[in-house]
Structure formats: C-alpha cells, structure tokens
Design a protein around this motif. Structure first.
Motif, PDB file in Angstrom:
ATOM      1  N   GLY A  73      37.044  24.738   7.142  1.00  9.66           N
ATOM      2  CA  GLY A  73      38.006  25.770   6.811  1.00  9.66           C
ATOM      3  C   GLY A  73      37.822  26.976   7.691  1.00  9.66           C
ATOM      4  N   PRO A  74      38.654  27.977   7.554  1.00  9.12           N
ATOM      5  CA  PRO A  74      38.546  29.186   8.369  1.00  9.12           C
ATOM      6  C   PRO A  74      37.141  29.760   8.353  1.00  9.12           C
ATOM      7  CG  PRO A  74      40.575  29.229   7.106  1.00  9.12           C
ATOM      8  CD  PRO A  74      39.797  28.051   6.605  1.00  9.12           C
ATOM      9  N   GLY A  75      36.653  30.143   9.525  1.00  8.56           N
ATOM     10  CA  GLY A  75      35.336  30.739   9.640  1.00  8.56           C
ATOM     11  C   GLY A  75      34.207  29.739   9.769  1.00  8.56           C
ATOM     12  N   VAL A  76      34.526  28.438   9.810  1.00  9.20           N
ATOM     13  CA  VAL A  76      33.507  27.402   9.933  1.00  9.20           C
ATOM     14  C   VAL A  76      33.664  26.701  11.277  1.00  9.20           C
ATOM     15  CG1 VAL A  76      32.589  25.252   8.959  1.00  9.20           C
ATOM     16  CG2 VAL A  76      33.406  27.063   7.438  1.00  9.20           C
ATOM     17  N   PHE A  77      32.530  26.458  11.953  1.00  3.52           N
ATOM     18  CA  PHE A  77      32.534  25.759  13.231  1.00  3.52           C
ATOM     19  C   PHE A  77      33.136  24.367  13.072  1.00  3.52           C
ATOM     20  CE2 PHE A  77      30.423  22.979  16.351  1.00  3.52           C
ATOM     21  CZ  PHE A  77      30.691  23.654  17.526  1.00  3.52           C
ATOM     22  N   VAL A  78      34.017  24.000  13.999  1.00  4.39           N
ATOM     23  CA  VAL A  78      34.670  22.696  13.959  1.00  4.39           C
ATOM     24  C   VAL A  78      33.831  21.679  14.735  1.00  4.39           C
ATOM     25  CG1 VAL A  78      36.709  21.378  14.641  1.00  4.39           C
ATOM     26  CG2 VAL A  78      36.970  23.727  13.784  1.00  4.39           C
ATOM     27  N   PRO A  79      33.398  20.590  14.094  1.00  4.44           N
ATOM     28  CA  PRO A  79      32.621  19.586  14.834  1.00  4.44           C
ATOM     29  C   PRO A  79      33.429  18.982  15.970  1.00  4.44           C
ATOM     30  CG  PRO A  79      33.275  18.757  12.663  1.00  4.44           C
ATOM     31  CD  PRO A  79      33.613  20.204  12.690  1.00  4.44           C
ATOM     32  N   ARG A  80      32.770  18.788  17.108  1.00  2.64           N
ATOM     33  CA  ARG A  80      33.434  18.266  18.299  1.00  2.64           C
ATOM     34  C   ARG A  80      33.213  16.759  18.419  1.00  2.64           C
ATOM     35  NH1 ARG A  80      34.332  23.591  17.637  1.00  2.64           N
ATOM     36  NH2 ARG A  80      34.264  24.837  19.551  1.00  2.64           N
ATOM     37  N   ARG A  81      34.211  16.079  18.968  1.00  4.10           N
ATOM     38  CA  ARG A  81      34.075  14.640  19.165  1.00  4.10           C
ATOM     39  C   ARG A  81      32.922  14.303  20.110  1.00  4.10           C
ATOM     40  NH1 ARG A  81      38.376  11.287  17.538  1.00  4.10           N
ATOM     41  NH2 ARG A  81      39.052  12.118  15.522  1.00  4.10           N
ATOM     42  N   ARG A  82      32.637  15.183  21.082  1.00  3.76           N
ATOM     43  CA  ARG A  82      31.545  14.869  22.016  1.00  3.76           C
ATOM     44  C   ARG A  82      30.196  14.771  21.290  1.00  3.76           C
ATOM     45  NH1 ARG A  82      32.987  20.206  23.588  1.00  3.76           N
ATOM     46  NH2 ARG A  82      31.465  21.784  22.919  1.00  3.76           N
TER      47      ARG A  82
END
Length: 272
Positions: A73-82
C-alpha cells in the motif's frame, strides 16, 4: 467513463488514458485495473491514481513475487521482480539443508515481508522479519501472519529476538543500496511514493549493508548464509565488505539482478 454494449467500462479507453499518462504497458495495466475495480466509480478512482503516477502495485493493493501475491500500500516499498533471483537462491539453499528441525530465516529491511513470504510458502521455516518503518511493519504482519512469521519493529539485527543469536540459517538482507546522490535519478514512482529509507544506501550505497555484515556472523549458525541484492558496479565492493566481516562471498546473477551470498564458516576470521 465510456462503457461497452454490455455496460462494462471500455478497456480501450482505460488503456488510452494510461498510455497518455506515460504507462508503457498500458493494455496490461488496464486489464488489471478492470479486474480489480468493483464498479465504474472504483475504476475511475484507480485509473486516476495510476495516471497521476502512483505505482501500479499501490493502486491495486498488491504485488506479485514468484507467483505469490503480497499486499502492499502507499508508503510501502514495492517488491521488484529482479529480487526473485534472491528468493530462488534462498529456496535452493534451504532445499540443500541437512540439519534437523525447522530452518530459521531472518528478513531484514523486510518492507511488505515479500521475500520472507515467498520463502515460507515453499519451505516450513521459523520466520522473523524486521523493519524500522511502522507502516511497513503493519503491512508485513498482515502478509506473514498466514505463514506464522513474526515481524519486529526495529533496527536491522537489533530488532530480532536475542534467542536467535547463532541459530539463523538464512539472513535475507535486501537492504537499500542506491547511493544517496542517485536517489533523485530513480523513476518518479519510486522516488515520490516509496520511503527514502528503503532506497538510500548512503554515499556509496553500502552503509546499511556494512552494518548488517558487521553483525551477521553473531547471528548466523556455522555454515549459514546472508543474501543481499546489489548492482553490478557495487559487486566487488560488496564482496570486500563481506570478507572483512568473516563471510565468504559468491555472486548469483539473473537477467537483470546481482545477488551476493556470504557464507559464515566456522574457521572464518574477519580481515582488516
């Protein structure tokens, strides 16, 4: 918003609005937003947020890592596919483990808890995650509750229960590694919508890693591993940091990812 003959929002119109806003994968994103929205009013809100530059994952409320859906959600780091390369290596190491009992896994700078979750769905582990950010901690607790993971609010290894010292099989340390001067060059989605503490690794990008490496051997069991993502340009420096603190490093590469794995050997000694 225009609808098709069956009263549904028009996918082509949604894609056109997203493309005009600069979304490269407009058709794919439009399809996701259409599936996510309960009705056209909700869809309008989602499209507006995405067109304004909010990360797609924040708009949807979830991201996917190796087929595992993770709430964000907003304010949380988005996990990357790499980062899937790091998780796959963690799974491989756990599959090779011969010690009896459940493996102990730590997930530092856990953010949403995505890495720990993607490991725990594949292996029965005792999972402990940690983050400084209370928003991330709340998100991670919701994500890890179904797999029995514990989430601790605090600073890196100091946040973990002291009972884990010398018992950890794997430390997943997806620490921030962008040099401070380069944070402003990141895409706006990251720069404007993710916490800077999840991105900024200090002057050379390795400040947080140095702190993890300095304490890792006290927490890892002999033969345990610490896994961290880095850039190709930083790889040699990361190897030196790990060797300095008595960890034997090696590199695992993916298509667009560099993961360094440090192993704690019983005979390893820190180098000056």
């Amino acid at each position: 918003m225009r609808t098709d003959g069956a009263g549904r929002a028009d996918a082509a119109e949604v894609a056109a609005r997203l493309r005009a806003a600069g979304c490269v994968f407009a058709e794919e994103e439009a399809a996701l937003l259409l599936r996510q929205a309960a009705d056209d009013d909700a869809l309008e809100d989602l499209v507006r947020r995405r067109a304004a530059g909010e990360p797609l994952e924040h708009v949807l409320g979830w991201a996917e890592l190796l087929g595992v859906r993770v709430a964000v959600g907003p304010g949380v780091f988005v996990p990357r596919r790499r980062t899937e390369v790091l998780v796959l290596e963690a799974r491989r190491l756990l599959a090779q483990r011969t010690r009896e009992g459940r493996a102990v896994v730590g997930d530092l700078c856990c953010g949403s808890g995505a890495l720990g979750l993607a490991v725990a769905v594949a292996h029965d582990v005792e999972l402990h995650a940690a983050d400084l950010d209370p928003v991330a901690v709340a998100c991670a607790r919701a994500n890890l509750a179904p797999v029995g993971g514990e989430v601790h609010e605090g600073d890196l290894l100091a946040a973990l229960p002291t009972s884990l010292r010398g018992r950890v099989d794997l430390l997943l340390a997806n620490v921030p590694y962008v040099p401070s001067d380069a944070v402003g060059l990141l895409p706006a989605e990251a720069r404007d919508h993710e916490p800077r503490t999840a991105l900024d690794g200090g002057p050379d990008g390795l400040d947080v890693l140095r702190r993890v490496a300095a304490g890792a051997r006290d927490w890892l069991r002999p033969g345990g591993h610490v896994l961290t993502e880095t850039s190709d340009a930083q790889r040699d420096a990361v190897h030196r940091v790990l060797r300095t603190h008595g960890l034997t490093p090696r590199t695992v590469r993916g298509e667009d990812a560099v993961v360094v794995v440090g192993r704690a050997l019983p005979s390893a000694r820190a180098r000056p």
